[in-house]
Design a protein around this motif. Structure first.
Motif, PDB file in Angstrom:
ATOM      1  N   HIS A 111       1.668  13.958   4.856  1.00 45.39           N
ATOM      2  CA  HIS A 111       0.398  13.298   4.559  1.00 45.39           C
ATOM      3  C   HIS A 111      -0.503  13.600   5.741  1.00 45.39           C
ATOM      4  O   HIS A 111      -0.318  13.054   6.822  1.00 45.39           O
TER       5      HIS A 111
ATOM      6  N   ASN B  25       0.812  -1.217   0.000  1.00 49.62           N
ATOM      7  CA  ASN B  25       0.000   0.000   0.000  1.00 49.62           C
ATOM      8  C   ASN B  25       0.845   1.267   0.000  1.00 49.62           C
ATOM      9  O   ASN B  25       0.401   2.315   0.469  1.00 49.62           O
ATOM     10  N   GLU B  26       2.079   1.149  -0.518  1.00 48.56           N
ATOM     11  CA  GLU B  26       2.996   2.290  -0.545  1.00 48.56           C
ATOM     12  C   GLU B  26       3.564   2.483  -1.942  1.00 48.56           C
ATOM     13  O   GLU B  26       3.571   1.562  -2.754  1.00 48.56           O
TER      14      GLU B  26
ATOM     15  N   PRO C 187       2.309   6.624   1.344  1.00 46.75           N
ATOM     16  CA  PRO C 187       1.051   5.890   1.199  1.00 46.75           C
ATOM     17  C   PRO C 187       0.531   5.982  -0.240  1.00 46.75           C
ATOM     18  O   PRO C 187       0.538   7.061  -0.843  1.00 46.75           O
ATOM     19  N   LYS C 188       0.097   4.863  -0.785  1.00 46.25           N
ATOM     20  CA  LYS C 188      -0.397   4.808  -2.162  1.00 46.25           C
ATOM     21  C   LYS C 188      -1.660   5.665  -2.293  1.00 46.25           C
ATOM     22  O   LYS C 188      -2.526   5.635  -1.426  1.00 46.25           O
TER      23      LYS C 188
ATOM     24  N   ALA D  24      -2.258   8.713  -1.869  1.00 45.41           N
ATOM     25  CA  ALA D  24      -2.502   9.688  -0.796  1.00 45.41           C
ATOM     26  C   ALA D  24      -2.355  11.110  -1.313  1.00 45.41           C
ATOM     27  O   ALA D  24      -1.582  11.379  -2.224  1.00 45.41           O
TER      28      ALA D  24
END
Length: 112
Positions: free
Chosen positions: A55, A32-33, A85-86, A88
């Motif tokens: 973020h 998820n990054e 973070p993906k 974001a």
């Protein structure tokens, strides 16, 4: 950039779609990054330049002077890497402690 502070809110997915690809095999990001590389090129009066990549209320990355406790040198490039973070929304804050801009300095953010 002129003035004391400029803030850019960036959607990471749009940012990564428009920037060149980068790979750093030493840094493996989670599912998820997203891998992000930041290159800070200082101008004249490098010690006045600073940035923060965040973020929400979480600071993901700061300039090398703040992060590593070093004194920035004029007309040098400093590379930093992180897993963000993906998808974001990130905010990039650029500051100049004197208030007259980055005097030829720049920042380049590169992702997959």
């Amino acid at each position: 950039m002129s003035g004391r502070q400029g803030t850019a809110l960036l959607c990471l997915c749009a940012l990564l779609a428009t920037l060149a690809s980068a790979q750093n095999e030493a840094l493996e990001c989670g599912e998820n990054e997203e891998y992000v590389s930041v290159a800070l090129r200082t101008g004249t009066w490098a010690v006045e330049q600073a940035f923060t990549l965040a973020h929400g209320s979480e600071t993901l990355l700061t300039d090398p002077a703040a992060a590593d406790g070093i004194t920035l040198t004029n007309h040098e490039t400093y590379h930093q890497h992180l897993c963000a973070p993906k998808d974001a929304e990130l905010s990039l804050t650029l500051t100049d402690s004197y208030g007259d801009g980055w005097n030829g300095g720049s920042i380049t953010i590169t992702g997959p």
